[in-house]
Write a protein that holds these residues in place. Structure first.
Motif, short mmCIF file in Angstrom:
data_model
loop_
_atom_site.label_atom_id
_atom_site.label_comp_id
_atom_site.label_asym_id
_atom_site.label_seq_id
_atom_site.Cartn_x
_atom_site.Cartn_y
_atom_site.Cartn_z
N TRP A 50 0.84 -1.20 0.00
CA TRP A 50 0.00 0.00 0.00
C TRP A 50 0.88 1.25 0.00
O TRP A 50 0.61 2.22 -0.74
CB TRP A 50 -0.93 0.01 1.22
N LEU A 51 1.92 1.27 0.82
CA LEU A 51 2.82 2.41 0.89
C LEU A 51 3.46 2.68 -0.47
O LEU A 51 3.52 3.82 -0.94
CB LEU A 51 3.90 2.17 1.94
N MET A 52 3.91 1.61 -1.15
CA MET A 52 4.51 1.77 -2.47
C MET A 52 3.49 2.26 -3.49
O MET A 52 3.80 3.13 -4.30
CB MET A 52 5.13 0.45 -2.94
N GLU A 53 2.28 1.73 -3.45
CA GLU A 53 1.24 2.16 -4.39
C GLU A 53 0.85 3.61 -4.15
O GLU A 53 0.57 4.35 -5.08
CB GLU A 53 0.01 1.28 -4.24
N THR A 54 0.84 4.03 -2.90
CA THR A 54 0.39 5.37 -2.54
C THR A 54 1.48 6.42 -2.73
O THR A 54 1.23 7.50 -3.26
CB THR A 54 -0.09 5.40 -1.08
N TYR A 55 2.70 6.10 -2.32
CA TYR A 55 3.79 7.08 -2.34
C TYR A 55 4.90 6.77 -3.34
O TYR A 55 5.63 7.67 -3.74
CB TYR A 55 4.41 7.21 -0.94
N GLY A 56 5.07 5.51 -3.68
CA GLY A 56 6.17 5.14 -4.57
C GLY A 56 7.49 5.14 -3.80
O GLY A 56 7.54 5.45 -2.61
N PRO A 57 8.57 4.78 -4.47
CA PRO A 57 9.87 4.76 -3.81
C PRO A 57 10.35 6.19 -3.53
O PRO A 57 9.94 7.13 -4.20
CB PRO A 57 10.78 4.06 -4.83
N GLY A 58 11.20 6.31 -2.54
CA GLY A 58 11.74 7.62 -2.21
C GLY A 58 12.19 7.69 -0.77
O GLY A 58 12.42 6.67 -0.12
N GLU A 59 12.31 8.91 -0.31
CA GLU A 59 12.83 9.15 1.04
C GLU A 59 11.88 10.09 1.77
O GLU A 59 11.35 11.03 1.18
CB GLU A 59 14.21 9.78 0.91
N ILE A 60 11.66 9.82 3.04
CA ILE A 60 10.80 10.66 3.87
C ILE A 60 11.67 11.41 4.85
O ILE A 60 12.38 10.81 5.66
CB ILE A 60 9.74 9.81 4.61
N SER A 61 11.64 12.73 4.75
CA SER A 61 12.37 13.63 5.65
C SER A 61 13.86 13.30 5.77
O SER A 61 14.44 13.40 6.84
CB SER A 61 11.73 13.63 7.04
N ARG A 62 14.45 12.89 4.67
CA ARG A 62 15.89 12.53 4.65
C ARG A 62 16.24 11.54 5.75
O ARG A 62 17.35 11.51 6.26
CB ARG A 62 16.76 13.77 4.75
N TYR A 63 15.26 10.69 6.12
CA TYR A 63 15.46 9.74 7.22
C TYR A 63 15.09 8.32 6.84
O TYR A 63 15.83 7.38 7.09
CB TYR A 63 14.63 10.19 8.44
N LEU A 64 13.93 8.15 6.23
CA LEU A 64 13.41 6.83 5.95
C LEU A 64 13.37 6.61 4.45
O LEU A 64 12.63 7.31 3.75
CB LEU A 64 12.00 6.68 6.55
N GLN A 65 14.17 5.67 3.96
CA GLN A 65 14.19 5.38 2.53
C GLN A 65 13.25 4.22 2.24
O GLN A 65 13.33 3.17 2.87
CB GLN A 65 15.60 5.05 2.06
N ILE A 66 12.33 4.42 1.30
CA ILE A 66 11.39 3.39 0.87
C ILE A 66 11.87 2.88 -0.48
O ILE A 66 11.90 3.63 -1.46
CB ILE A 66 9.95 3.95 0.74
N MET A 67 12.26 1.61 -0.51
CA MET A 67 12.81 1.03 -1.74
C MET A 67 11.79 0.10 -2.37
O MET A 67 11.09 -0.63 -1.68
CB MET A 67 14.09 0.27 -1.42
N PRO A 68 11.71 0.10 -3.70
CA PRO A 68 10.78 -0.79 -4.38
C PRO A 68 11.32 -2.21 -4.42
O PRO A 68 12.53 -2.42 -4.29
CB PRO A 68 10.71 -0.21 -5.79
#
Length: 79
Positions: free
Chosen positions: A41-59
């Motif tokens: 759901w997180l990937m579908e909603t936000y896609g890959p990237g970084e949140i506040s230069r702290y949390l990296q979301i990888m596909p």
């Protein structure tokens, strides 16, 4: 209000949607399991990237890239 609704309220999703590169079947073949629904759901909603230069979301990556892409390592259970 659900936790997902609260996250969307606090962190507006990008205007452009992210197109998944792998099908659910490819993910299972590559990782040996389905990925958690909340992550998908997180990937579908936000896609890959970084949140506040702290949390990296990888596909998810193709099976042949697991262990070769920085931050994506094979699990001992599947080696």
């Amino acid at each position: 209000m659900s936790l997902r609704d609260e996250l969307v309220r606090l962190l507006e999703p990008p205007a452009d949607t992210w197109a998944a590169l792998l099908s659910p079947d490819e993910i299972v073949r590559g990782y040996g399991t389905r990925l958690p629904a909340d992550y998908l759901w997180l990937m579908e909603t936000y896609g890959p990237g970084e949140i506040s230069r702290y949390l990296q979301i990888m596909p998810p990556v193709p099976a042949d890239e697991i262990g070769k892409v920085s931050g994506v390592c094979p699990s001992e259970a599947y080696q």
